[in-house]
Motif scaffolding. Structure first.
Motif, PDB file in Angstrom:
ATOM      1  N   LEU A  18       9.203 -20.579  -3.695  1.00 49.47           N
ATOM      2  CA  LEU A  18       9.065 -19.304  -4.363  1.00 49.47           C
ATOM      3  C   LEU A  18       7.821 -18.539  -3.832  1.00 49.47           C
ATOM      4  N   ALA A  19       6.709 -19.437  -3.644  1.00 51.92           N
ATOM      5  CA  ALA A  19       5.414 -18.935  -3.337  1.00 51.92           C
ATOM      6  C   ALA A  19       5.499 -18.302  -1.602  1.00 51.92           C
ATOM      7  N   THR A  20       6.502 -18.749  -1.084  1.00 48.91           N
ATOM      8  CA  THR A  20       6.455 -18.494   0.594  1.00 48.91           C
ATOM      9  C   THR A  20       7.138 -17.012   0.638  1.00 48.91           C
ATOM     10  N   PRO A  21       6.260 -15.845   1.459  1.00 54.50           N
ATOM     11  CA  PRO A  21       6.676 -14.738   1.499  1.00 54.50           C
ATOM     12  C   PRO A  21       8.241 -14.420   2.081  1.00 54.50           C
ATOM     13  N   VAL A  22       8.756 -13.520   1.763  1.00 53.39           N
ATOM     14  CA  VAL A  22      10.238 -13.115   2.155  1.00 53.39           C
ATOM     15  C   VAL A  22      10.123 -13.048   3.822  1.00 53.39           C
ATOM     16  N   PHE A  23       9.183 -12.549   4.521  1.00 52.78           N
ATOM     17  CA  PHE A  23       9.112 -12.676   5.844  1.00 52.78           C
ATOM     18  C   PHE A  23       8.007 -13.566   6.580  1.00 52.78           C
ATOM     19  N   ALA A  24       8.289 -14.740   5.864  1.00 54.77           N
ATOM     20  CA  ALA A  24       7.445 -15.696   6.621  1.00 54.77           C
ATOM     21  C   ALA A  24       7.699 -15.721   8.001  1.00 54.77           C
ATOM     22  N   GLY A  25       6.675 -15.973   8.821  1.00 55.61           N
ATOM     23  CA  GLY A  25       6.577 -15.950  10.388  1.00 55.61           C
ATOM     24  C   GLY A  25       6.575 -14.750  10.987  1.00 55.61           C
ATOM     25  N   THR A  26       6.580 -13.621  10.204  1.00 62.91           N
ATOM     26  CA  THR A  26       6.444 -12.269  10.513  1.00 62.91           C
ATOM     27  C   THR A  26       4.897 -12.275  11.109  1.00 62.91           C
ATOM     28  N   ALA A  27       4.551 -11.776  12.179  1.00 62.72           N
ATOM     29  CA  ALA A  27       3.317 -11.781  12.641  1.00 62.72           C
ATOM     30  C   ALA A  27       2.542 -10.663  11.813  1.00 62.72           C
ATOM     31  N   GLU A  28       1.155 -10.635  11.557  1.00 64.60           N
ATOM     32  CA  GLU A  28       0.451  -9.546  10.725  1.00 64.60           C
ATOM     33  C   GLU A  28      -0.214  -8.950  11.862  1.00 64.60           C
ATOM     34  N   LEU A  29      -0.425  -7.736  11.395  1.00 62.33           N
ATOM     35  CA  LEU A  29      -1.030  -6.642  12.349  1.00 62.33           C
ATOM     36  C   LEU A  29      -2.586  -7.215  12.440  1.00 62.33           C
ATOM     37  N   SER A  30      -2.905  -6.823  13.807  1.00 64.15           N
ATOM     38  CA  SER A  30      -4.353  -7.086  13.999  1.00 64.15           C
ATOM     39  C   SER A  30      -5.214  -5.944  13.631  1.00 64.15           C
ATOM     40  N   PRO A  31      -6.497  -5.792  13.395  1.00 65.20           N
ATOM     41  CA  PRO A  31      -7.205  -4.836  12.790  1.00 65.20           C
ATOM     42  C   PRO A  31      -6.871  -3.655  13.712  1.00 65.20           C
ATOM     43  N   GLU A  32      -6.615  -3.702  15.223  1.00 65.90           N
ATOM     44  CA  GLU A  32      -6.639  -2.768  16.108  1.00 65.90           C
ATOM     45  C   GLU A  32      -5.160  -2.084  15.832  1.00 65.90           C
ATOM     46  N   ALA A  33      -4.152  -2.992  15.813  1.00 69.22           N
ATOM     47  CA  ALA A  33      -2.987  -2.580  15.527  1.00 69.22           C
ATOM     48  C   ALA A  33      -2.633  -1.821  14.203  1.00 69.22           C
ATOM     49  N   ALA A  98      -1.543  -1.017  20.831  1.00 71.08           N
ATOM     50  CA  ALA A  98      -1.322  -2.393  20.283  1.00 71.08           C
ATOM     51  C   ALA A  98      -0.216  -2.300  18.853  1.00 71.08           C
ATOM     52  N   TYR A  99      -0.120  -1.023  18.618  1.00 73.11           N
ATOM     53  CA  TYR A  99       0.728  -1.073  17.120  1.00 73.11           C
ATOM     54  C   TYR A  99       2.068  -1.084  18.040  1.00 73.11           C
ATOM     55  N   LEU A 100       2.307  -0.280  19.209  1.00 72.10           N
ATOM     56  CA  LEU A 100       3.723  -0.304  19.713  1.00 72.10           C
ATOM     57  C   LEU A 100       3.852  -1.550  20.316  1.00 72.10           C
ATOM     58  N   SER A 101       2.965  -2.335  20.800  1.00 71.10           N
ATOM     59  CA  SER A 101       3.233  -3.780  21.260  1.00 71.10           C
ATOM     60  C   SER A 101       3.871  -4.619  20.145  1.00 71.10           C
ATOM     61  N   PHE A 102       3.249  -4.334  18.939  1.00 71.83           N
ATOM     62  CA  PHE A 102       3.654  -5.095  17.608  1.00 71.83           C
ATOM     63  C   PHE A 102       5.133  -4.755  17.450  1.00 71.83           C
ATOM     64  N   LEU A 103       5.439  -3.415  17.571  1.00 70.75           N
ATOM     65  CA  LEU A 103       6.780  -3.175  17.403  1.00 70.75           C
ATOM     66  C   LEU A 103       7.649  -3.590  18.111  1.00 70.75           C
ATOM     67  N   ASP A 104       7.363  -3.699  19.533  1.00 73.56           N
ATOM     68  CA  ASP A 104       8.254  -4.084  20.627  1.00 73.56           C
ATOM     69  C   ASP A 104       8.601  -5.833  20.511  1.00 73.56           C
ATOM     70  N   HIS A 105       7.622  -6.595  19.503  1.00 75.29           N
ATOM     71  CA  HIS A 105       7.947  -7.905  19.492  1.00 75.29           C
ATOM     72  C   HIS A 105       8.898  -8.274  18.425  1.00 75.29           C
TER      73      HIS A 105
END
Length: 105
Positions: A18-33, A98-105
């Protein structure tokens, strides 16, 4: 009312699940992204890139831009007459990339 008896191990497993986020494994955004996300969604040209390129950068009234590099974006900002009103610094362009690269993966 009757309660279900479970072992301590099962109880812990349920709590962890129950404590595991729904999107576990989803990468977090870097500060730049993360900074690029704000530019992409809101501030570029006072409307954000997403106004034309779509929320996911896959195109809407303008072409898809996910996966584009900084030089390609810079060229579009300089030479595409539909985009010349948008003024971004080199750092802001890098953040958007950096954000577009995040979206692309």
């Amino acid at each position: 009312m009757r309660f279900l008896k479970i072992s301590k191990r099962a109880y812990i497993a349920i709590l962890l699940f129950l404590a595991t986020p729904v999107f576990a494994g989803t990468a977090e955004l870097s500060p730049e992204a993360a900074a690029g996300k704000i530019i992409f969604e809101e501030t570029a040209g006072d409307v954000g890139c997403s106004a034309c390129h779509g929320a996911d950068g896959q195109g809407d009234s303008a072409p898809a831009i996910t996966g584009m590099d900084a030089d390609s974006i810079r060229d579009q900002l300089d030479y595409n007459e539909d985009m010349t009103f948008i003024e971004l610094t080199d750092e802001e362009i890098d953040q958007v990339v950096a954000y577009l690269s995040f979206l692309d993966h």
